[in-house]
Design a protein around this motif. Structure first.
Motif, mmCIF file in Angstrom:
data_model
loop_
_atom_site.group_PDB
_atom_site.id
_atom_site.type_symbol
_atom_site.label_atom_id
_atom_site.label_comp_id
_atom_site.label_asym_id
_atom_site.label_seq_id
_atom_site.Cartn_x
_atom_site.Cartn_y
_atom_site.Cartn_z
ATOM 1 N N LYS A 85 10.815 7.095 -9.365
ATOM 2 C CA LYS A 85 11.091 8.175 -8.426
ATOM 3 C C LYS A 85 10.443 7.937 -7.060
ATOM 4 O O LYS A 85 11.089 8.063 -6.015
ATOM 5 N N GLU A 86 9.141 7.614 -7.030
ATOM 6 C CA GLU A 86 8.404 7.537 -5.773
ATOM 7 C C GLU A 86 8.604 6.209 -5.045
ATOM 8 O O GLU A 86 9.026 6.160 -3.892
ATOM 9 N N ASP A 87 8.294 5.109 -5.725
ATOM 10 C CA ASP A 87 8.342 3.806 -5.058
ATOM 11 C C ASP A 87 9.761 3.397 -4.708
ATOM 12 O O ASP A 87 10.015 2.811 -3.645
ATOM 13 N N LEU A 88 10.681 3.703 -5.576
ATOM 14 C CA LEU A 88 12.068 3.366 -5.253
ATOM 15 C C LEU A 88 12.603 4.224 -4.112
ATOM 16 O O LEU A 88 13.463 3.791 -3.323
ATOM 17 N N ARG A 89 12.107 5.466 -4.007
ATOM 18 C CA ARG A 89 12.543 6.319 -2.888
ATOM 19 C C ARG A 89 12.110 5.714 -1.548
ATOM 20 O O ARG A 89 12.890 5.664 -0.588
ATOM 21 N N LYS A 90 10.848 5.224 -1.466
ATOM 22 C CA LYS A 90 10.371 4.577 -0.231
ATOM 23 C C LYS A 90 11.191 3.333 0.077
ATOM 24 O O LYS A 90 11.534 3.053 1.233
ATOM 25 N N PHE A 91 11.504 2.588 -0.982
ATOM 26 C CA PHE A 91 12.304 1.378 -0.777
ATOM 27 C C PHE A 91 13.690 1.723 -0.251
ATOM 28 O O PHE A 91 14.225 1.051 0.650
ATOM 29 N N LYS A 92 14.271 2.782 -0.778
ATOM 30 C CA LYS A 92 15.614 3.177 -0.328
ATOM 31 C C LYS A 92 15.581 3.647 1.130
ATOM 32 O O LYS A 92 16.517 3.373 1.908
ATOM 33 N N ARG A 138 13.905 -6.879 14.414
ATOM 34 C CA ARG A 138 12.907 -7.757 13.810
ATOM 35 C C ARG A 138 11.786 -6.942 13.161
ATOM 36 O O ARG A 138 11.294 -7.260 12.071
ATOM 37 N N HIS A 139 11.371 -5.861 13.830
ATOM 38 C CA HIS A 139 10.300 -5.029 13.278
ATOM 39 C C HIS A 139 10.726 -4.364 11.962
ATOM 40 O O HIS A 139 10.003 -4.393 10.958
ATOM 41 N N ILE A 140 11.925 -3.768 12.001
ATOM 42 C CA ILE A 140 12.426 -3.079 10.794
ATOM 43 C C ILE A 140 12.680 -4.086 9.673
ATOM 44 O O ILE A 140 12.421 -3.816 8.483
ATOM 45 N N ALA A 141 13.184 -5.278 10.028
ATOM 46 C CA ALA A 141 13.468 -6.297 9.008
ATOM 47 C C ALA A 141 12.184 -6.746 8.326
ATOM 48 O O ALA A 141 12.127 -6.913 7.094
ATOM 49 N N LEU A 142 11.131 -6.956 9.140
ATOM 50 C CA LEU A 142 9.856 -7.346 8.526
ATOM 51 C C LEU A 142 9.322 -6.257 7.601
ATOM 52 O O LEU A 142 8.796 -6.520 6.509
ATOM 53 N N ASP A 143 9.473 -4.990 8.033
ATOM 54 C CA ASP A 143 9.017 -3.879 7.195
ATOM 55 C C ASP A 143 9.834 -3.798 5.899
ATOM 56 O O ASP A 143 9.292 -3.537 4.813
ATOM 57 N N TYR A 144 11.133 -4.060 6.008
ATOM 58 C CA TYR A 144 12.018 -4.014 4.830
ATOM 59 C C TYR A 144 11.661 -5.128 3.838
ATOM 60 O O TYR A 144 11.579 -4.918 2.616
ATOM 61 N N VAL A 145 11.407 -6.331 4.388
ATOM 62 C CA VAL A 145 11.021 -7.452 3.518
ATOM 63 C C VAL A 145 9.693 -7.163 2.839
ATOM 64 O O VAL A 145 9.480 -7.457 1.651
ATOM 65 N N LEU A 146 8.770 -6.547 3.583
ATOM 66 C CA LEU A 146 7.481 -6.179 2.989
ATOM 67 C C LEU A 146 7.659 -5.195 1.841
ATOM 68 O O LEU A 146 7.038 -5.328 0.779
ATOM 69 N N GLN A 147 8.554 -4.197 2.047
ATOM 70 C CA GLN A 147 8.796 -3.212 0.986
ATOM 71 C C GLN A 147 9.397 -3.869 -0.259
ATOM 72 O O GLN A 147 9.051 -3.533 -1.393
ATOM 73 N N ILE A 148 10.276 -4.859 -0.003
ATOM 74 C CA ILE A 148 10.882 -5.563 -1.147
ATOM 75 C C ILE A 148 9.818 -6.316 -1.936
ATOM 76 O O ILE A 148 9.757 -6.259 -3.176
ATOM 77 N N ASN A 149 8.965 -7.050 -1.237
ATOM 78 C CA ASN A 149 7.926 -7.828 -1.920
ATOM 79 C C ASN A 149 6.941 -6.929 -2.665
ATOM 80 O O ASN A 149 6.536 -7.202 -3.798
ATOM 81 N N VAL A 150 6.549 -5.830 -1.970
ATOM 82 C CA VAL A 150 5.614 -4.898 -2.619
ATOM 83 C C VAL A 150 6.239 -4.283 -3.862
ATOM 84 O O VAL A 150 5.608 -4.181 -4.923
ATOM 85 N N LEU A 151 7.515 -3.860 -3.735
ATOM 86 C CA LEU A 151 8.198 -3.226 -4.873
ATOM 87 C C LEU A 151 8.367 -4.200 -6.031
ATOM 88 O O LEU A 151 8.181 -3.842 -7.209
ATOM 89 N N GLN A 152 8.716 -5.453 -5.687
ATOM 90 C CA GLN A 152 8.905 -6.445 -6.738
ATOM 91 C C GLN A 152 7.596 -6.706 -7.475
ATOM 92 O O GLN A 152 7.544 -6.785 -8.706
#
Length: 718
Positions: A85-92, A138-152
């Motif tokens: 519920k929580e972590d996937l919501r941030k990722f979305k 570039r800023h948003i992409a780096l943040d998105y990649v970070l969220q993916i790595n953290v979530l994984q």
């Protein structure tokens, strides 16, 4: 990144927890039922104590289950559900921003490409927008990649952490259950041993009650001279009493059932037990008693006095004879002095009375004697299992004559009844001839045959508990017969085997045909004794084929040699072409051994196989007057309607020989067969009276055979 299976796992966990809680509720209801049963069993201390202990243990297990499901809910449901519920919501949310800025960058690129060269102001504006959009992307992409790595990374740790917690919860659950039942284990083991004793005691008590019931039924049915003797000295002076039909003296000659008794030298009757007795005959000394065969009713007799006569009817021929005997005895004793009555009545007991008394003695002896387990285990080698050596075996193979432990008995059952027939020494009922067979053989005798080459081959017997080794060993021992001593068997031509054929057997058959019915048995017995001496010198198993060895050993009553012949592959129904195609079973009859016949029948001998003269084992047993063998063959389904080449069946032979016991057995068996056919009871043993009589004859033939050698004395009365 696909989180479908994670969602599915959470759903399955929720379903499992709900089902587990329902299981705990149902289990608690069941445990309450056990407690209720314990309360209602308060008069039985063993049952109440055991059920209370078990219900308490089950309550503990329910508590452990509840703890397990609570920990499962915390470790998997709550933890993974929070992650989903929580972590996937941030990722979305990060994914949506990335998709949005990607779309803006694409629009800026398109707009920058569409600006015309000559419009410098628009060119600068489009370039600035594209530059700003690219920086934001570039800023948003780096943040998105970070969220993916953290979530994984968190996904991996959360799954392993929750599953590890779940497995530790199971480990604690099973440790708790193990500790609980480790404490309960000794009590359960003691209760199991106590239960085994209760089962054995219950089976023993059941057999004793059945035997007592059978004895009581037999006594009630055969109210004969033995009952008269027993009641002569009764305190109330009643010589005999029971129900009789009495014909009225009125014009209608009606029959009424009344309770009659002979007491104080009078014959009296009562309509009801509380009524005062009505005197039929005042003084028996003035009376006579006689059979009445000239009226339509059966079993009638008449008591005649100087003033009147009384027509009476018993329920059976035995009862009629008993009443007539009682009246005659009372008339005789009435003339004697009172002090000498008991002594002189004892001297008047008839042969039939003695026979019945001895039958009752046999039953009492059977009730009070040693059990099958004690008798069989006294035989050498029988105190331990024949195949693995485990002490105190309680099972037996009846066709092999050995004792077995419960595990080996199960393996023997899997071989099939053509190899081994298994029976319990404590739970099953044992016929006397079968019990005697077990006592004639034993583990030592059979192992000398079936394990003759075990040591030579370097093979070790399996130990208790080695199930697979036992199965292989037992199959090799009894089915493949690998350990039997394979001596060379001489298959000599018929001319050479003739010297092993006893001439006395042929002479015996010729001599029997020259005697009358009364002399046939004596001639057979004398001839049999001579044949035993002649054949014994030729009984060398190393020079006979197995069939001939079995044939000779059957006559010699040599059970170890018979077992050896069967182990070497002898056909139990082998027919000797040199002796009228007689079989080993016929030879066993001629040898006069009941146990030998039982051994052959248990190993598949055909009870109806006949010789050249058309005579089967039942014919020969009847000719020789072997009552015990006749009884055995009839119980095993011998065809008594078969006729020999002279057209005689066993019954006609027994009638000619005036053998009362065999005639009785044959007629009873024929009557029982007709009753079963008329009532459609095919394959059933028959009524209780028939079974009781045959059981008595079997008991007498095995334990007191001399009592059956009476037909020569009874032939005058037949």
């Amino acid at each position: 990144m696909n989180f479908f299976f994670l969602f599915q796992l959470v759903k399955l966990c929720i379903a499992m927890i709900d089902t587990g809680k329902a299981f705990c509720v149902a289990n608690k209801q069941f445990m309450n039922g056990i407690r209720d049963l314990a309360q209602y069993s308060s008069n039985d201390a063993v049952v109440e104590t055991s059920l209370t202990k078990f219900s308490d243990s089950l309550q503990e297990m329910i508590n452990f289950h509840t703890i397990l499901f609570d920990q499962t809910q915390r470790s998997i449901k709550a933890q993974l559900q929070n992650f989903v519920k929580e972590d996937l919501r941030k990722f979305k949310d990060a994914k949506k921003q990335f998709e949005k800025v990607s779309e803006e960058k694409e629009n800026a690129l398109v707009k920058n490409a569409q600006v015309q060269r000559n419009k410098q102001h628009e060119v600068e504006e489009a370039t600035n927008i594209l530059t700003a959009t690219r920086k934001c992307f570039r800023h948003i992409a780096l943040d998105y990649v970070l969220q993916i790595n953290v979530l994984q990374s968190k996904r991996r740790s959360e799954i392993l952490k929750s599953m590890l917690s779940f497995m530790y919860a199971h480990l604690a659950f099973f440790h708790q259950g193990y500790d609980l039942f480790s404490e309960l284990g000794p009590y359960m083991k003691d209760l199991g041993a106590q239960l085994d004793r209760l089962v054995v005691d219950a089976a023993k008590e059941k057999r004793e009650m059945e035997q007592k019931h059978s004895t009581i039924q037999q006594k009630d049915f055969s109210s004969d001279d033995s009952k008269l003797e027993y009641n002569v000295d009764a305190a109330n002076g009643i010589v005999m009493e029971g129900y009789l039909f009495k014909r009225a003296s009125n014009a209608f000659k009606t029959w009424n059932r009344r309770w009659f008794s002979i007491q104080n030298n009078q014959l009296v009757y009562q309509k009801k037990f509380k009524d005062n007795p009505t005197v039929v005959v005042e003084d028996l000394r003035l009376c006579t008693v006689k059979h009445c065969e000239d009226i339509e009713r059966r079993f009638c007799f008449e008591v005649v006095s100087p003033t009147k006569s009384c027509m009476l009817q018993a329920d059976s021929e035995k009862l009629r004879q008993a009443w007539i005997k009682a009246v005659q005895t009372s008339i005789a004793t009435a003339y004697r002095e009172k002090g000498d009555e008991s002594e002189k009545l004892d001297k008047k007991s008839s042969p039939s009375t003695g026979s019945l008394d001895s039958g009752n003695e046999s039953k009492e002896k059977l009730l009070k004697g040693e059990s099958a387990l004690q008798r069989v285990q006294c035989i050498p080698g029988n105190a331990s299992c024949c195949d693995c050596g485990l002490a105190d075996p309680r099972w037996a193979s009846i066709n092999l004559g050995i004792t077995l432990c419960i595990e080996c008995s199960g393996i023997h059952r899997s071989l099939g009844v053509h190899f081994s027939k298994v029976r319990s020494l404590t739970l099953d009922t044992w016929e006397p001839e079968l019990l005697k067979l077990m006592c004639e053989l034993g583990n030592d005798v059979i192992n000398r045959v079936y394990e003759a080459n075990v040591e030579k081959m370097g093979i070790k017997k399996p130990q208790p508990g080695q199930r697979q080794e036992k199965e292989a060993y037992i199959r090799a021992k009894y089915v493949e017969r690998k350990f039997v001593d394979k001596y060379s068997i001489s298959l000599s031509p018929p001319e050479q085997q003739k010297k092993f054929v006893s001439k006395s057997s042929e002479e015996k058959r010729l001599s029997i045909s020259k005697f009358g019915p009364g002399d046939q048995v004596r001639a057979s017995a004398q001839s049999s004794e001579g044949e035993r001496q002649d054949s014994s010198m030729f009984l060398d198993s190393k020079h006979l084929n197995p069939g001939l060895q079995l044939y000779r050993a059957s006559y010699e009553k040599n059970l170890p040699k018979m077992a050896e012949a069967l182990a070497h592959g002898a056909d139990v129904n082998w027919a000797n072409s040199e002796e009228n195609k007689a079989t080993p079973l016929i030879q066993a009859v001629l040898g006069g051994s009941l146990v030998t016949c039982e051994f052959l029948l248990q190993n598949g001998a055909n009870v109806n196989q006949r010789d050249v003269q058309g005579r089967g084992p039942l014919h020969h047993a009847t000719v020789l007057g072997h009552t015990g063998q006749v009884c055995l063959f009839l119980k095993r389904g011998a065809n008594q309607h078969a006729t020999d080449e002279e057209g005689k069946d066993p019954l006609s032979i027994a009638v000619e020989a005036a053998n009362a016991d065999i005639v009785t057995l044959l007629r009873l068996a024929r009557m029982n067969e007709e009753m079963r056919e008329s009532e459609g009871l095919y394959g059933q043993p028959g009524d209780e009276t028939y079974q009781d009589i045959f059981r008595d004859f079997s008991q007498m033939a095995s334990n007191n055979p001399e009592k059956l050698n009476r037909f020569q004395q009874d032939s005058q009365k037949f």
